[in-house]
Design a protein around this motif. Structure first.
Motif, PDB file in Angstrom:
ATOM      1  N   PHE A  45      39.608  36.054  47.351  1.00  0.00           N
ATOM      2  CA  PHE A  45      39.316  37.210  46.517  1.00  0.00           C
ATOM      3  C   PHE A  45      38.294  36.812  45.468  1.00  0.00           C
ATOM      4  CE2 PHE A  45      43.590  37.600  48.126  1.00  0.00           C
ATOM      5  CZ  PHE A  45      43.611  38.898  48.609  1.00  0.00           C
ATOM      6  N   THR A  46      37.289  37.629  45.305  1.00  0.00           N
ATOM      7  CA  THR A  46      36.278  37.377  44.292  1.00  0.00           C
ATOM      8  C   THR A  46      36.600  38.252  43.084  1.00  0.00           C
ATOM      9  OG1 THR A  46      34.650  36.909  45.993  1.00  0.00           O
ATOM     10  CG2 THR A  46      33.806  37.408  43.805  1.00  0.00           C
ATOM     11  N   THR A  47      36.676  37.627  41.926  1.00  0.00           N
ATOM     12  CA  THR A  47      37.053  38.343  40.709  1.00  0.00           C
ATOM     13  C   THR A  47      36.427  37.668  39.499  1.00  0.00           C
ATOM     14  OG1 THR A  47      38.934  39.172  39.419  1.00  0.00           O
ATOM     15  CG2 THR A  47      39.199  37.010  40.407  1.00  0.00           C
ATOM     16  N   GLU A  48      36.401  38.374  38.399  1.00  0.00           N
ATOM     17  CA  GLU A  48      35.964  37.802  37.131  1.00  0.00           C
ATOM     18  C   GLU A  48      37.204  37.233  36.441  1.00  0.00           C
ATOM     19  OE1 GLU A  48      34.135  39.331  32.876  1.00  0.00           O
ATOM     20  OE2 GLU A  48      33.864  40.574  34.648  1.00  0.00           O
ATOM     21  N   PHE A  49      37.068  36.091  35.787  1.00  0.00           N
ATOM     22  CA  PHE A  49      38.190  35.518  35.048  1.00  0.00           C
ATOM     23  C   PHE A  49      38.227  36.148  33.664  1.00  0.00           C
ATOM     24  CE2 PHE A  49      40.076  32.157  32.334  1.00  0.00           C
ATOM     25  CZ  PHE A  49      41.334  32.148  32.902  1.00  0.00           C
ATOM     26  N   GLU A  50      39.356  36.760  33.317  1.00  0.00           N
ATOM     27  CA  GLU A  50      39.501  37.517  32.076  1.00  0.00           C
ATOM     28  C   GLU A  50      39.557  36.634  30.827  1.00  0.00           C
ATOM     29  OE1 GLU A  50      42.355  41.185  30.602  1.00  0.00           O
ATOM     30  OE2 GLU A  50      43.185  39.737  32.011  1.00  0.00           O
ATOM     31  N   GLY A  51      40.077  35.447  30.957  1.00  0.00           N
ATOM     32  CA  GLY A  51      40.247  34.565  29.803  1.00  0.00           C
ATOM     33  C   GLY A  51      41.674  34.650  29.288  1.00  0.00           C
ATOM     34  N   LEU A  52      42.212  33.520  28.875  1.00  0.00           N
ATOM     35  CA  LEU A  52      43.610  33.454  28.463  1.00  0.00           C
ATOM     36  C   LEU A  52      43.916  34.345  27.259  1.00  0.00           C
ATOM     37  CD1 LEU A  52      46.402  32.221  28.850  1.00  0.00           C
ATOM     38  CD2 LEU A  52      45.671  30.329  27.394  1.00  0.00           C
ATOM     39  N   LEU A  53      43.086  34.305  26.218  1.00  0.00           N
ATOM     40  CA  LEU A  53      43.363  35.111  25.025  1.00  0.00           C
ATOM     41  C   LEU A  53      43.317  36.602  25.349  1.00  0.00           C
ATOM     42  CD1 LEU A  53      41.335  33.181  22.296  1.00  0.00           C
ATOM     43  CD2 LEU A  53      43.736  32.932  22.903  1.00  0.00           C
ATOM     44  N   ASN A  54      42.347  37.020  26.153  1.00  0.00           N
ATOM     45  CA  ASN A  54      42.236  38.426  26.537  1.00  0.00           C
ATOM     46  C   ASN A  54      43.414  38.855  27.407  1.00  0.00           C
ATOM     47  OD1 ASN A  54      39.729  38.572  25.226  1.00  0.00           O
ATOM     48  ND2 ASN A  54      38.673  37.888  27.051  1.00  0.00           N
ATOM     49  N   THR A  55      43.815  38.007  28.350  1.00  0.00           N
ATOM     50  CA  THR A  55      44.944  38.313  29.227  1.00  0.00           C
ATOM     51  C   THR A  55      46.228  38.475  28.421  1.00  0.00           C
ATOM     52  OG1 THR A  55      43.949  37.089  31.052  1.00  0.00           O
ATOM     53  CG2 THR A  55      46.309  37.483  31.183  1.00  0.00           C
ATOM     54  N   MET A  56      46.470  37.531  27.523  1.00  0.00           N
ATOM     55  CA  MET A  56      47.708  37.584  26.734  1.00  0.00           C
ATOM     56  C   MET A  56      47.736  38.810  25.828  1.00  0.00           C
ATOM     57  SD  MET A  56      48.306  33.564  25.898  1.00  0.00           S
ATOM     58  CE  MET A  56      49.841  33.844  25.013  1.00  0.00           C
ATOM     59  N   MET A  57      46.607  39.139  25.204  1.00  0.00           N
ATOM     60  CA  MET A  57      46.559  40.309  24.317  1.00  0.00           C
ATOM     61  C   MET A  57      46.762  41.589  25.122  1.00  0.00           C
ATOM     62  SD  MET A  57      46.480  40.788  21.189  1.00  0.00           S
ATOM     63  CE  MET A  57      46.312  42.051  19.983  1.00  0.00           C
ATOM     64  N   ARG A  58      46.132  41.673  26.294  1.00  0.00           N
ATOM     65  CA  ARG A  58      46.294  42.855  27.153  1.00  0.00           C
ATOM     66  C   ARG A  58      47.752  43.011  27.568  1.00  0.00           C
ATOM     67  NH1 ARG A  58      46.803  42.873  32.292  1.00  0.00           N
ATOM     68  NH2 ARG A  58      45.777  40.865  32.630  1.00  0.00           N
TER      69      ARG A  58
END
Length: 180
Positions: free
Chosen positions: A137-150
């Protein structure tokens, strides 16, 4: 003004095709919805994920458990191949050359930023294999801080919200610089 160029003024409250509302006191008050910073709602601070709480010991590497939410990806001896998070990290390391066994504080800033803030539009290819599904699967990596806040903002579970709240800190608003 004598001996100077005239200053053009207008009662239309417009300039360069930009129109401004009629000036009134609430526009200049952070206590008013009209005057408050739209990012922090006039508080001067915002809640955000705190890197120092997520990575309390920067002498450790990611594999050694420096990043608390990623600890079990590397320290759990069971097979994690069906774990989406671990597969994303593998793809991140492969795509950008991140050395997960280097101490966090010795990682290049661009690699630390990539882990924390995401790939900024650059895509990674995640190889996925579970009991029922396999593929790439091709995807953009959201980033840990962004993922946790979301996840914190979207969850309906109080226990999950409590878990993520441990990593939050109040920080000065980056839009108004705390001026509200």
């Amino acid at each position: 003004i004598l001996d100077r160029e005239d200053i053009r003024m207008s009662e239309a409250r417009s300039c360069c095709k930009i129109f401004y509302p009629e000036l009134n006191p609430p526009l200049f008050s952070f206590n008013s919805p009209q005057g408050m910073c739209p990012n922090c709602n006039g508080l001067g601070t915002v809640l955000s994920m705190d890197e120092d709480k997520i990575i309390p010991n920067k002498d450790l590497s990611i594999k050694e458990g420096a990043v608390i939410p990623w600890q079990n990806y590397f320290q759990n001896k069971t097979n994690n191949n069906g774990n989406w998070g671990k597969q994303q990290l593998k793809a991140l390391g492969k795509s950008f050359g991140i050395a997960f066994d280097t101490p966090w504080k010795k990682l290049p800033k661009k690699h630390r930023d990539l882990c924390l803030y995401g790939s900024q539009g650059k895509e990674i290819t995640v190889d996925w294999q579970s009991a029922k599904i396999q593929g790439s699967f091709t995807t953009e990596f959201e980033g840990l801080l962004n993922t946790m806040m979301r996840r914190y903002l979207q969850t309906k579970s109080e226990s999950v919200k409590t878990h993520y709240a441990k990593f939050l800190s109040e920080k000065k608003c980056n839009v108004c610089k705390g001026h509200r």
